[in-house]
Design a protein around this motif. Structure first.
Motif, PDB file in Angstrom:
ATOM      1  N   ALA A   1     -10.505  15.829  -5.456  1.00  0.00           N
ATOM      2  CA  ALA A   1     -10.362  17.142  -4.812  1.00  0.00           C
ATOM      3  C   ALA A   1      -9.011  17.290  -4.130  1.00  0.00           C
ATOM      4  CB  ALA A   1     -11.485  17.370  -3.803  1.00  0.00           C
ATOM      5  N   ILE A   2      -8.447  16.196  -3.641  1.00  0.00           N
ATOM      6  CA  ILE A   2      -7.132  16.288  -2.996  1.00  0.00           C
ATOM      7  C   ILE A   2      -6.017  15.841  -3.944  1.00  0.00           C
ATOM      8  CG2 ILE A   2      -8.107  16.010  -0.681  1.00  0.00           C
ATOM      9  CD1 ILE A   2      -6.696  13.161  -0.754  1.00  0.00           C
ATOM     10  N   ASP A   3      -6.359  15.609  -5.207  1.00  0.00           N
ATOM     11  CA  ASP A   3      -5.405  15.170  -6.220  1.00  0.00           C
ATOM     12  C   ASP A   3      -4.703  13.882  -5.797  1.00  0.00           C
ATOM     13  OD1 ASP A   3      -4.209  15.347  -8.727  1.00  0.00           O
ATOM     14  OD2 ASP A   3      -2.477  16.445  -7.959  1.00  0.00           O
ATOM     15  N   ALA A   4      -5.490  12.959  -5.270  1.00  0.00           N
ATOM     16  CA  ALA A   4      -4.942  11.666  -4.851  1.00  0.00           C
ATOM     17  C   ALA A   4      -4.546  10.859  -6.078  1.00  0.00           C
ATOM     18  CB  ALA A   4      -5.971  10.897  -4.026  1.00  0.00           C
ATOM     19  N   SER A   5      -3.659   9.910  -5.855  1.00  0.00           N
ATOM     20  CA  SER A   5      -3.276   8.997  -6.920  1.00  0.00           C
ATOM     21  C   SER A   5      -3.024   7.626  -6.314  1.00  0.00           C
ATOM     22  CB  SER A   5      -2.032   9.492  -7.655  1.00  0.00           C
ATOM     23  OG  SER A   5      -0.919   9.520  -6.797  1.00  0.00           O
ATOM     24  N   GLY A   6      -3.136   6.604  -7.153  1.00  0.00           N
ATOM     25  CA  GLY A   6      -2.926   5.240  -6.676  1.00  0.00           C
ATOM     26  C   GLY A   6      -4.153   4.702  -5.982  1.00  0.00           C
ATOM     27  N   MET A   7      -4.231   4.939  -4.675  1.00  0.00           N
ATOM     28  CA  MET A   7      -5.348   4.370  -3.923  1.00  0.00           C
ATOM     29  C   MET A   7      -5.692   5.216  -2.707  1.00  0.00           C
ATOM     30  SD  MET A   7      -3.604   1.164  -1.994  1.00  0.00           S
ATOM     31  CE  MET A   7      -2.750   1.350  -0.464  1.00  0.00           C
ATOM     32  N   ALA A   8      -6.916   5.041  -2.253  1.00  0.00           N
ATOM     33  CA  ALA A   8      -7.381   5.636  -1.005  1.00  0.00           C
ATOM     34  C   ALA A   8      -8.656   4.903  -0.594  1.00  0.00           C
ATOM     35  CB  ALA A   8      -7.663   7.129  -1.162  1.00  0.00           C
ATOM     36  N   ARG A   9      -8.973   5.018   0.672  1.00  0.00           N
ATOM     37  CA  ARG A   9     -10.266   4.535   1.153  1.00  0.00           C
ATOM     38  C   ARG A   9     -11.013   5.751   1.673  1.00  0.00           C
ATOM     39  NH1 ARG A   9      -9.250   2.049   5.787  1.00  0.00           N
ATOM     40  NH2 ARG A   9     -10.232   3.783   6.849  1.00  0.00           N
TER      41      ARG A   9
ATOM     42  N   PRO B   1      -4.579   3.318   3.164  1.00  0.00           N
ATOM     43  CA  PRO B   1      -5.460   2.393   3.878  1.00  0.00           C
ATOM     44  C   PRO B   1      -4.744   1.081   4.166  1.00  0.00           C
ATOM     45  CG  PRO B   1      -6.028   2.432   1.564  1.00  0.00           C
ATOM     46  CD  PRO B   1      -4.982   3.496   1.774  1.00  0.00           C
ATOM     47  N   GLY B   2      -5.265   0.377   5.160  1.00  0.00           N
ATOM     48  CA  GLY B   2      -4.710  -0.932   5.496  1.00  0.00           C
ATOM     49  C   GLY B   2      -4.775  -1.889   4.311  1.00  0.00           C
ATOM     50  N   PHE B   3      -3.864  -2.833   4.301  1.00  0.00           N
ATOM     51  CA  PHE B   3      -3.801  -3.797   3.199  1.00  0.00           C
ATOM     52  C   PHE B   3      -3.542  -5.202   3.737  1.00  0.00           C
ATOM     53  CE2 PHE B   3      -3.152  -5.002  -1.161  1.00  0.00           C
ATOM     54  CZ  PHE B   3      -3.754  -3.997  -1.876  1.00  0.00           C
ATOM     55  N   THR B   4      -4.103  -5.493   4.912  1.00  0.00           N
ATOM     56  CA  THR B   4      -3.941  -6.810   5.513  1.00  0.00           C
ATOM     57  C   THR B   4      -5.127  -7.689   5.145  1.00  0.00           C
ATOM     58  OG1 THR B   4      -5.159  -6.304   7.544  1.00  0.00           O
ATOM     59  CG2 THR B   4      -2.811  -5.701   7.491  1.00  0.00           C
ATOM     60  N   LYS B   5      -5.135  -8.917   5.641  1.00  0.00           N
ATOM     61  CA  LYS B   5      -6.239  -9.840   5.340  1.00  0.00           C
ATOM     62  C   LYS B   5      -7.567  -9.368   5.938  1.00  0.00           C
ATOM     63  CE  LYS B   5      -5.281 -12.935   9.160  1.00  0.00           C
ATOM     64  NZ  LYS B   5      -5.063 -14.286   9.591  1.00  0.00           N
ATOM     65  N   ILE B   6      -7.521  -8.484   6.936  1.00  0.00           N
ATOM     66  CA  ILE B   6      -8.770  -7.986   7.524  1.00  0.00           C
ATOM     67  C   ILE B   6      -9.146  -6.597   7.021  1.00  0.00           C
ATOM     68  CG2 ILE B   6      -8.501  -9.357   9.633  1.00  0.00           C
ATOM     69  CD1 ILE B   6      -7.760  -6.636  11.032  1.00  0.00           C
ATOM     70  N   SER B   7      -8.344  -6.040   6.136  1.00  0.00           N
ATOM     71  CA  SER B   7      -8.563  -4.657   5.684  1.00  0.00           C
ATOM     72  C   SER B   7      -9.678  -4.552   4.651  1.00  0.00           C
ATOM     73  CB  SER B   7      -7.274  -4.093   5.080  1.00  0.00           C
ATOM     74  OG  SER B   7      -6.256  -4.063   6.048  1.00  0.00           O
ATOM     75  N   MET B   8     -10.438  -3.468   4.775  1.00  0.00           N
ATOM     76  CA  MET B   8     -11.546  -3.218   3.852  1.00  0.00           C
ATOM     77  C   MET B   8     -11.078  -2.975   2.431  1.00  0.00           C
ATOM     78  SD  MET B   8     -14.840  -3.116   4.525  1.00  0.00           S
ATOM     79  CE  MET B   8     -16.129  -1.994   4.964  1.00  0.00           C
ATOM     80  N   TYR B   9      -9.948  -2.266   2.256  1.00  0.00           N
ATOM     81  CA  TYR B   9      -9.544  -1.873   0.911  1.00  0.00           C
ATOM     82  C   TYR B   9      -9.514  -3.057  -0.050  1.00  0.00           C
ATOM     83  CZ  TYR B   9      -7.508   0.610  -2.951  1.00  0.00           C
ATOM     84  OH  TYR B   9      -7.318   1.152  -4.201  1.00  0.00           O
ATOM     85  N   PRO B  10      -8.729  -4.103   0.194  1.00  0.00           N
ATOM     86  CA  PRO B  10      -8.722  -5.222  -0.752  1.00  0.00           C
ATOM     87  C   PRO B  10     -10.033  -6.008  -0.748  1.00  0.00           C
ATOM     88  CG  PRO B  10      -7.217  -5.668   1.080  1.00  0.00           C
ATOM     89  CD  PRO B  10      -7.699  -4.257   1.230  1.00  0.00           C
ATOM     90  N   LYS B  11     -10.705  -6.073   0.389  1.00  0.00           N
ATOM     91  CA  LYS B  11     -11.979  -6.809   0.444  1.00  0.00           C
ATOM     92  C   LYS B  11     -13.035  -6.164  -0.459  1.00  0.00           C
ATOM     93  CE  LYS B  11     -11.634  -8.688   5.122  1.00  0.00           C
ATOM     94  NZ  LYS B  11     -12.278  -9.976   5.285  1.00  0.00           N
ATOM     95  N   LEU B  12     -13.066  -4.834  -0.481  1.00  0.00           N
ATOM     96  CA  LEU B  12     -14.048  -4.138  -1.306  1.00  0.00           C
ATOM     97  C   LEU B  12     -13.765  -4.338  -2.788  1.00  0.00           C
ATOM     98  CD1 LEU B  12     -14.457  -0.875   0.786  1.00  0.00           C
ATOM     99  CD2 LEU B  12     -16.119  -2.732   0.532  1.00  0.00           C
TER     100      LEU B  12
END
Length: 177
Positions: A100-108, A129-140
């Motif tokens: 709906a927002i025409d996002a590309s690449g990534m989002a959380r 979104p965050g991309f650190t060792k504690i961030s949800m994005y890569p963990k998910l």
């Protein structure tokens, strides 16, 4: 940062002043009580897909900057313990919001689920979104079967695809003039 939960007019006034320290635009949202906070990672350009959902277990009244980054006291459940029907619905809503927002690449994409009624609310879509060792994005994505290295490679590929798409559009427009 800049988020305040308000219960009175004076709380609202203080919250507005706090929020104004961070931006000239301020958003006021109606609160939803007794909720679970669910997050989904989305990746893609024209054909995005959603990760498994994860659940935030806030150590405070809500998942604040302090409880995430300062004292690190909040917990995460990955994947979120949800019925399959709810998981599928949230993943579908996440992809639809992304498109709906025409996002590309990534989002959380973050949701609330009312603990009493089961109603799902879209809370926010975070395009950086965050991309650190504690961030949800890569963990998910890891819980969805994608290693960190694969995730970074895929995001680079998506960025290069988007760049090529924009170059084609720009080239087509210039050649028509």
């Amino acid at each position: 940062m800049g988020i305040t939960k308000c219960r009175s007019r004076s709380d609202l006034q203080e919250g507005l002043l706090e929020a104004a320290l961070y931006d000239r635009r301020v958003l006021i949202e109606r609160g939803v009580a007794n909720v679970r906070e669910i997050e989904v990672s989305v990746m893609g350009n024209d054909d995005p897909r959603a990760s498994v959902p994860g659940e935030v277990l806030p150590s405070r009244e809500f998942y604040s900057y302090e409880s995430k980054y300062v004292d690190g006291t909040s917990g995460l459940l990955i994947p979120a313990p949800l019925p399959q029907e709810t998981t599928s619905r949230i993943q579908d809503l996440a992809v639809r919001a992304y498109k709906a927002i025409d996002a590309s690449g990534m989002a959380r994409v973050d949701f609330f689920i009312d603990k009493d009624s089961g109603e799902v609310y879209l809370n926010e879509l975070n395009t950086l979104p965050g991309f650190t060792k504690i961030s949800m994005y890569p963990k998910l994505w890891e819980a969805s079967g994608m290693s960190y290295t694969e995730l970074v490679d895929r995001l680079i590929d998506l960025a290069l695809q988007r760049k090529a798409d924009r170059a084609r559009i720009s080239h087509s427009y210039r050649s028509q003039q």
